[in-house]
Scaffold this motif. Structure first.
Motif, short mmCIF file in Angstrom:
data_model
loop_
_atom_site.label_atom_id
_atom_site.label_comp_id
_atom_site.label_asym_id
_atom_site.label_seq_id
_atom_site.Cartn_x
_atom_site.Cartn_y
_atom_site.Cartn_z
N ILE A 86 -0.43 5.11 5.48
CA ILE A 86 -0.98 3.84 5.03
C ILE A 86 0.14 2.89 4.63
N ARG A 87 1.13 3.39 3.90
CA ARG A 87 2.27 2.54 3.50
C ARG A 87 2.98 1.97 4.72
N GLU A 88 3.20 2.81 5.69
CA GLU A 88 3.88 2.36 6.91
C GLU A 88 3.06 1.29 7.61
N HIS A 89 1.76 1.50 7.68
CA HIS A 89 0.90 0.52 8.32
C HIS A 89 0.90 -0.79 7.55
N LEU A 90 0.79 -0.72 6.22
CA LEU A 90 0.78 -1.94 5.41
C LEU A 90 2.09 -2.73 5.56
N ALA A 91 3.17 -2.03 5.75
CA ALA A 91 4.47 -2.69 5.92
C ALA A 91 4.53 -3.52 7.19
N ASN A 92 3.64 -3.21 8.14
CA ASN A 92 3.72 -3.88 9.44
C ASN A 92 2.46 -4.65 9.83
N CYS A 93 1.48 -4.73 8.95
CA CYS A 93 0.22 -5.38 9.30
C CYS A 93 -0.19 -6.36 8.21
N ALA A 94 -0.08 -7.64 8.51
CA ALA A 94 -0.39 -8.68 7.52
C ALA A 94 -1.86 -8.66 7.12
N ASP A 95 -2.76 -8.39 8.05
CA ASP A 95 -4.19 -8.38 7.75
C ASP A 95 -4.53 -7.27 6.76
N CYS A 96 -4.05 -6.08 7.01
CA CYS A 96 -4.33 -4.96 6.10
C CYS A 96 -3.60 -5.14 4.77
N SER B 125 -3.10 -7.95 3.33
CA SER B 125 -3.93 -8.91 2.62
C SER B 125 -5.13 -8.21 1.98
N GLU B 126 -5.79 -7.33 2.73
CA GLU B 126 -6.92 -6.58 2.18
C GLU B 126 -6.47 -5.67 1.05
N HIS B 127 -5.30 -5.07 1.19
CA HIS B 127 -4.75 -4.23 0.13
C HIS B 127 -4.53 -5.05 -1.13
N HIS B 128 -3.99 -6.24 -0.99
CA HIS B 128 -3.75 -7.12 -2.13
C HIS B 128 -5.06 -7.45 -2.85
N VAL B 129 -6.07 -7.82 -2.09
CA VAL B 129 -7.38 -8.13 -2.68
C VAL B 129 -7.93 -6.90 -3.40
N GLY B 130 -7.85 -5.76 -2.77
CA GLY B 130 -8.34 -4.52 -3.38
C GLY B 130 -7.60 -4.19 -4.66
N ARG B 131 -6.29 -4.39 -4.65
CA ARG B 131 -5.49 -4.11 -5.84
C ARG B 131 -5.86 -5.06 -6.98
N VAL B 132 -6.03 -6.34 -6.67
CA VAL B 132 -6.41 -7.32 -7.69
C VAL B 132 -7.78 -6.98 -8.28
N LEU B 133 -8.74 -6.63 -7.43
CA LEU B 133 -10.07 -6.26 -7.92
C LEU B 133 -10.02 -4.99 -8.76
N THR B 134 -9.27 -4.00 -8.32
CA THR B 134 -9.15 -2.75 -9.07
C THR B 134 -8.55 -3.01 -10.45
N THR C 298 3.68 8.06 12.25
CA THR C 298 3.24 7.04 13.18
C THR C 298 2.28 6.10 12.48
N ASP C 299 2.21 4.89 12.99
CA ASP C 299 1.31 3.90 12.42
C ASP C 299 -0.12 4.41 12.55
N CYS C 300 -0.85 4.43 11.44
CA CYS C 300 -2.19 5.00 11.45
C CYS C 300 -3.23 4.05 12.04
N GLY C 301 -2.92 2.78 12.13
CA GLY C 301 -3.85 1.81 12.69
C GLY C 301 -4.74 1.19 11.62
N CYS C 302 -5.29 0.03 11.97
CA CYS C 302 -6.11 -0.73 11.03
C CYS C 302 -7.37 0.01 10.62
N ASP C 303 -8.02 0.69 11.56
CA ASP C 303 -9.27 1.37 11.23
C ASP C 303 -9.07 2.40 10.13
N LYS C 304 -8.06 3.23 10.28
CA LYS C 304 -7.79 4.25 9.27
C LYS C 304 -7.33 3.62 7.96
N ALA C 305 -6.45 2.63 8.04
CA ALA C 305 -5.95 1.98 6.83
C ALA C 305 -7.09 1.37 6.03
#
Length: 80
Positions: free
Chosen positions: A29-39, A41-50, A2-9
């Motif tokens: 988390i993968r499932e949530h990212l597949a369906n949430c543009a906001d998260c 986007s945050e994942h992309h920023v985090g990946r670039v910084l990492t 099930t979708d874990c939601g933005c807070d958990k992601a």
């Protein structure tokens, strides 16, 4: 799953980026990212910084700079 939601992601994004989550949490988390543009986007920023930090950690200072820094440290240590 099930979708874990933005807070958990968002709370687990750092661990997700560093492959520190169990398989079920990763899937959530993968499932949530597949369906949430906001998260996503945050994942992309985090990946670039990492990736930027990882690249920076592989770089080494020029030998002359290294020698200057070590000399300065030794001078300070000698006076204290």
């Amino acid at each position: 799953m099930t979708d874990c939601g933005c807070d958990k992601a968002k709370a687990e994004l750092e661990e997700y980026l560093h492959n520190e989550l169990c398989a079920s949490d990763v899937q959530d988390i993968r499932e949530h990212l597949a369906n949430c543009a906001d998260c996503t986007s945050e994942h992309h920023v985090g990946r670039v910084l990492t990736e930027a930090v990882q690249r920076a950690c592989r770089e080494t200072a020029p030998e002359t700079l290294r020698a200057q820094v070590l000399f300065s440290i030794r001078e300070i240590q000698a006076t204290h």
